[in-house]
Scaffold this motif. Sequence first.
Motif, short mmCIF file in Angstrom:
data_model
loop_
_atom_site.label_atom_id
_atom_site.label_comp_id
_atom_site.label_asym_id
_atom_site.label_seq_id
_atom_site.Cartn_x
_atom_site.Cartn_y
_atom_site.Cartn_z
N ARG A 35 24.18 24.69 5.28
CA ARG A 35 24.30 25.40 4.01
C ARG A 35 23.72 24.55 2.88
O ARG A 35 22.83 24.98 2.15
CB ARG A 35 25.78 25.69 3.73
N GLN A 39 19.98 25.12 1.16
CA GLN A 39 19.97 25.46 -0.28
C GLN A 39 19.12 24.44 -1.05
O GLN A 39 18.37 24.80 -1.96
CB GLN A 39 21.40 25.42 -0.85
N LYS A 105 21.28 30.79 -1.27
CA LYS A 105 21.28 30.28 -2.65
C LYS A 105 20.19 29.23 -2.85
O LYS A 105 19.76 28.58 -1.91
CB LYS A 105 22.64 29.65 -2.96
N SER A 108 20.57 27.14 -9.54
CA SER A 108 20.60 28.01 -10.72
C SER A 108 19.49 27.67 -11.73
O SER A 108 18.94 28.56 -12.37
CB SER A 108 21.97 27.84 -11.40
N ASN A 134 22.32 13.42 -8.85
CA ASN A 134 22.99 14.11 -7.74
C ASN A 134 22.52 13.60 -6.38
O ASN A 134 23.28 13.59 -5.41
CB ASN A 134 22.74 15.63 -7.92
N MET A 196 24.00 22.57 -13.52
CA MET A 196 23.36 22.26 -12.22
C MET A 196 24.27 21.51 -11.26
O MET A 196 24.15 21.64 -10.05
CB MET A 196 22.15 21.33 -12.46
N GLY A 198 27.13 21.90 -10.52
CA GLY A 198 28.08 22.76 -9.82
C GLY A 198 29.36 22.93 -10.59
O GLY A 198 29.59 22.26 -11.60
N SER A 204 35.73 24.04 -7.18
CA SER A 204 34.64 23.81 -6.23
C SER A 204 35.19 23.88 -4.80
O SER A 204 35.77 22.92 -4.30
CB SER A 204 34.02 22.43 -6.51
N PRO A 205 35.01 25.04 -4.14
CA PRO A 205 35.67 25.24 -2.84
C PRO A 205 35.21 24.26 -1.76
O PRO A 205 35.97 23.95 -0.84
CB PRO A 205 35.28 26.68 -2.47
N ASN A 206 33.96 23.76 -1.85
CA ASN A 206 33.44 22.93 -0.76
C ASN A 206 33.65 21.43 -0.96
O ASN A 206 33.32 20.63 -0.08
CB ASN A 206 31.93 23.18 -0.60
N LYS A 216 29.30 14.57 0.54
CA LYS A 216 29.34 14.35 -0.91
C LYS A 216 30.00 13.00 -1.14
O LYS A 216 31.04 12.71 -0.55
CB LYS A 216 30.24 15.41 -1.54
N ASN A 220 31.37 16.70 -8.43
CA ASN A 220 30.54 17.44 -9.40
C ASN A 220 30.81 16.94 -10.83
O ASN A 220 29.87 16.65 -11.59
CB ASN A 220 30.85 18.94 -9.35
#
Length: 311
Positions: A35, A39, A105, A108, A134, A196, A198, A204-206, A216, A220
Amino acid sequence: GDAERLTRFDACIDADGRIEPRDWMPEAYRKTLLRQISQHAHSEVVGMLPEGNWISRAPSLKRKAILLAKVQDEGGHGLYLYSAAETLGTSRDQMVEALHAGKAKYSSIFNYPTLTWADVGVIGWLVDGAAIMNQVPICRCSYGPYARAMIRICKEESFHQRQGFESLMTLMAGTPAQREMVQDAVNRWWWPVLAMFGPPDADSPNSAQGMRWGIKRISNDDLRQKFIDATVPQAKVLGVTLPDPDLKWNEARGHHDYGAIDWDDFWNVVSGNGPCNKERLATRVKAHEDGAWVREAALAHARKQQQRTLK
Ligand code: ACO
């Protein structure tokens, strides 16, 4: 059995080791990486479009050569990342199909328009600056192929950030109209750039699982704060104002405070309704279709070569 393999996987993660494509991994780890990496790859490729728009209108041969190199780099980043994602068992064709069908996705930030030449400089300075912030921690990601791809990408992003800043320094030393053009671009890009990173950590679900797995490394909100703290002095050097009346140094926190981000606007863009989403996707689909003959010719050539070696 699976329990034993999971124990070995967890031990590797806890010891800050690397997981490689042939290693056993939990299905959820594979899915999360696919994922995120796909992305990320799509972002690099769609990210070629806002600036690609300016290649034919760059103000000098030097700026055109720099911009061409930068946009080509982004295409290369997409290729390394698609390759890294393919090691997880999904083909590039499948990933590209998901993008073109509007199911995947991408960042953005690439759904905003590039209205003036100053936007190209601001994208280098702020968008690529945020991307580096990031991506540097992802060089230490637990998945080997992703971490290794990120090393070269970060070196190239660093050139992109510097060329943007240098181009803006040149404009700021120019006429009042040029300085206004830079300020206007900064005003339009600042808030979308902060988004950007997030959603806030609490939304932030992930994040929790991504941090646990060493995908990670920094959250974020922490990355967003680091970016703001690094950018404020650069804005001072440039002589531009960051469009946030609440932005100020907080001595007690040792960080800058900043105003509220418009998350409704962010989710609106992420769900396909930003100013350029439809145009970006349509341009990508058309480029893919227009390139069909190249892929067919390359395949025909490969087949001929193979027949020759078989003879
Ligand atoms: N644009 C679009 N979608 C976003 C953005 C963004 N800026 N930020 C978060 N999202 C999405 C996430 O993909 C996730 O959606 P999903 O669950 O449907 O996949 C959802 O919002 C919730 O976000 P998080 O739970 O915080 O997701 P995650 O843990 O993956 O963190 C982040 C998001 C920080 C973008 C992470 O995926 C990441 O570091 N990716 C690699 C870097 C990257 O993709 N950079 C691309 C832009 S930079 C460039 O290309 C120049």
